[in-house]
Scaffold this active site. Structure first.
Site, mmCIF file in Angstrom:
data_model
loop_
_atom_site.group_PDB
_atom_site.id
_atom_site.type_symbol
_atom_site.label_atom_id
_atom_site.label_comp_id
_atom_site.label_asym_id
_atom_site.label_seq_id
_atom_site.Cartn_x
_atom_site.Cartn_y
_atom_site.Cartn_z
ATOM 1 N N GLN A 33 0.816 -1.215 0.000
ATOM 2 C CA GLN A 33 0.000 0.000 0.000
ATOM 3 C C GLN A 33 0.849 1.264 0.000
ATOM 4 O O GLN A 33 0.402 2.305 -0.470
ATOM 5 C CB GLN A 33 -0.946 -0.012 1.199
ATOM 6 C CG GLN A 33 -2.060 -1.047 1.067
ATOM 7 C CD GLN A 33 -3.062 -0.987 2.204
ATOM 8 O OE1 GLN A 33 -2.711 -0.698 3.350
ATOM 9 N NE2 GLN A 33 -4.315 -1.260 1.897
ATOM 10 N N HIS A 46 -12.123 -0.084 7.680
ATOM 11 C CA HIS A 46 -10.729 -0.135 7.241
ATOM 12 C C HIS A 46 -10.557 0.453 5.841
ATOM 13 O O HIS A 46 -9.610 1.198 5.582
ATOM 14 C CB HIS A 46 -10.229 -1.576 7.286
ATOM 15 C CG HIS A 46 -10.411 -2.210 8.632
ATOM 16 N ND1 HIS A 46 -9.721 -1.785 9.741
ATOM 17 C CD2 HIS A 46 -11.227 -3.219 9.058
ATOM 18 C CE1 HIS A 46 -10.085 -2.503 10.789
ATOM 19 N NE2 HIS A 46 -10.994 -3.381 10.404
ATOM 20 N N LEU A 47 -11.470 0.126 4.942
ATOM 21 C CA LEU A 47 -11.397 0.684 3.595
ATOM 22 C C LEU A 47 -11.586 2.193 3.623
ATOM 23 O O LEU A 47 -11.071 2.907 2.756
ATOM 24 C CB LEU A 47 -12.454 0.032 2.701
ATOM 25 C CG LEU A 47 -12.405 0.367 1.215
ATOM 26 C CD1 LEU A 47 -11.095 -0.099 0.589
ATOM 27 C CD2 LEU A 47 -13.597 -0.255 0.486
ATOM 28 N N ALA A 48 -12.305 2.687 4.624
ATOM 29 C CA ALA A 48 -12.605 4.117 4.715
ATOM 30 C C ALA A 48 -11.346 4.971 4.703
ATOM 31 O O ALA A 48 -11.268 5.980 3.984
ATOM 32 C CB ALA A 48 -13.418 4.394 5.978
ATOM 33 N N ASP A 49 -10.335 4.589 5.487
ATOM 34 C CA ASP A 49 -9.113 5.398 5.499
ATOM 35 C C ASP A 49 -8.198 5.060 4.328
ATOM 36 O O ASP A 49 -7.405 5.881 3.888
ATOM 37 C CB ASP A 49 -8.375 5.253 6.836
ATOM 38 C CG ASP A 49 -7.825 3.868 7.088
ATOM 39 O OD1 ASP A 49 -6.720 3.590 6.610
ATOM 40 O OD2 ASP A 49 -8.484 3.074 7.760
ATOM 41 N N GLN A 50 -8.340 3.848 3.761
ATOM 42 C CA GLN A 50 -7.507 3.455 2.627
ATOM 43 C C GLN A 50 -7.923 4.150 1.332
ATOM 44 O O GLN A 50 -7.114 4.274 0.408
ATOM 45 C CB GLN A 50 -7.557 1.939 2.456
ATOM 46 C CG GLN A 50 -6.959 1.171 3.630
ATOM 47 C CD GLN A 50 -7.266 -0.311 3.586
ATOM 48 O OE1 GLN A 50 -7.757 -0.827 2.588
ATOM 49 N NE2 GLN A 50 -6.997 -1.007 4.674
ATOM 50 N N HIS A 109 -8.198 6.106 12.728
ATOM 51 C CA HIS A 109 -7.365 5.886 11.545
ATOM 52 C C HIS A 109 -7.783 6.841 10.431
ATOM 53 O O HIS A 109 -6.941 7.425 9.736
ATOM 54 C CB HIS A 109 -7.504 4.442 11.051
ATOM 55 C CG HIS A 109 -6.558 3.484 11.687
ATOM 56 N ND1 HIS A 109 -6.829 2.863 12.878
ATOM 57 C CD2 HIS A 109 -5.343 3.034 11.305
ATOM 58 C CE1 HIS A 109 -5.818 2.073 13.198
ATOM 59 N NE2 HIS A 109 -4.903 2.156 12.264
#
Length: 348
Positions: free
Chosen positions: A107, A290-294, A316
């Site tokens: 990432q 988790h996808l929200a900050d990614q 995060h």
């Protein structure tokens, strides 16, 4: 030089990874103090040090403070990100090896290479499925497909499974260069199409993944979800087991998992993963925590504005937003009540 407080917000590795990515992309030198100050063992662990050196290598950057346990780092990018063939091995930076998550290295370098001229092929070695980190299965089935909608063209292929604490896994990553990033509008997820599950074990009896798969299938079907499970017994350098669930909605994807460990039954592992998925399903949100900050970083680099609704506004997320704004990349607004993240691109 941009000064970044590594202890800000959740005080973890996300501050480091985002800073490295943006420094490589923008060419801005950075100084990070208090790296992972919010963790039980502060400073650079094996996967973080590998990410630091990977970011420097792809742009011929200069480093100070790149050592295990270091809480201070200076990174001066070189003459732009260079596409090419690279090998990054998390186990090499620590005596005795490491199962540090190679997905965190992935990432860090993905967006810089996707925006560079030319295609890249990267071999990553270390932990592929490690607790508290995105798994390679999540990267393959959720993260990369969602980024594809924003213009990122990349593929991963799992070569070998790597579990904690042995590691020994391998992934091949192919990245198409010259990508043009577009915005993402994701306020509604639509109906659930299906849940796909993978239960896997390496160097363990075949009944272990089968029991995980059976329990997950029963739980999810009882909840009224359409589910398809696959049980696999694979070869590996060490014993390991886990179950990984991907929920496909009309407009979005999400994924959850559980890991086997001593004195934890296969059925309980499946229950943990299913519990996470069902809890998310009840929120009605398109984007998991988790996808929200990614998604923030590609959205901030896009040529259009973005907005998406999240299951939970995590530290995060807010921490990552603050780091991105340090580089002057648009304005990020988080509506806590509505759980909506809006990214106003500075390119619009």
């Amino acid at each position: 030089m941009i000064d970044i407080d590594g202890s800000y917000g959740e005080g973890g590795g996300q501050v480091l990874r985002t800073s490295l990515s943006l420094a490589a992309i923008t060419g801005e030198p950075i100084r990070i103090a208090g790296i992972r100050a919010g963790r039980r063992k502060p400073g650079l662990a094996a996967q973080h040090l590998t990410a630091v050196r990977a970011a420097a290598r792809i742009c011929h950057g200069e480093l100070q403070g790149d050592a295990l346990g270091s809480t201070m780092l200076e990174f001066i990018p070189g003459g732009g990100v260079k596409a090419g063939n690279y090998i990054f091995d998390v186990s090499e930076v620590q005596q005795g090896g490491s199962a540090g998550a190679i997905t965190l290295v992935l990432q860090t370098i993905l967006l810089p290479l996707a925006l560079a001229d030319g295609d890249s092929h990267i071999t990553l070695r270390g932990g592929t499925h490690v607790i508290f980190s995105p798994t390679v299965t999540y990267i393959e089935r959720v993260y990369l497909p969602m980024l594809c909608r924003m213009g990122i063209k990349a593929q991963v292929k799992l070569g070998a499974w790597g579990w904690y604490p042995r590691g020994g896994g391998e992934v091949n990553l192919q990245v198409k260069g010259g990508c043009q990033l577009c915005g993402l509008n994701l306020l509604e997820r639509g109906e659930l199409k299906r849940v796909q599950g993978l239960a896997v074990a390496t160097e363990l009896p075949a009944h272990i993944p089968q029991r995980m798969a059976n329990r997950a299938e029963n739980l999810l079907r009882t909840a009224g979800l359409r589910v398809s499970m696959q049980a696999l017994r694979e070869k590996g350098v060490a014993p390991g087991a886990g179950i990984f669930l991907t929920a496909e909605y009309c407009n979005s994807l999400t994924g959850f998992g559980g890991f086997g460990r001593l004195r934890l039954s296969s059925e309980k592992v499946a229950e943990i993963a299913c519990g996470q998925l069902l809890q998310f399903h009840e929120t009605g949100a398109p984007v998991d925590e988790h996808l929200a900050d990614q998604l923030l970083l590609p959205a901030a680099l896009a040529s259009e504005s973005s907005q998406y609704r999240v299951a939970e506004v995590s530290t995060h997320l807010t921490t990552n937003a603050a780091v991105i704004e340090k580089f002057g990349l648009g304005k990020i607004t988080v509506n806590q009540a509505e759980r909506v993240v809006a990214i106003a691109s500075d390119k619009t």
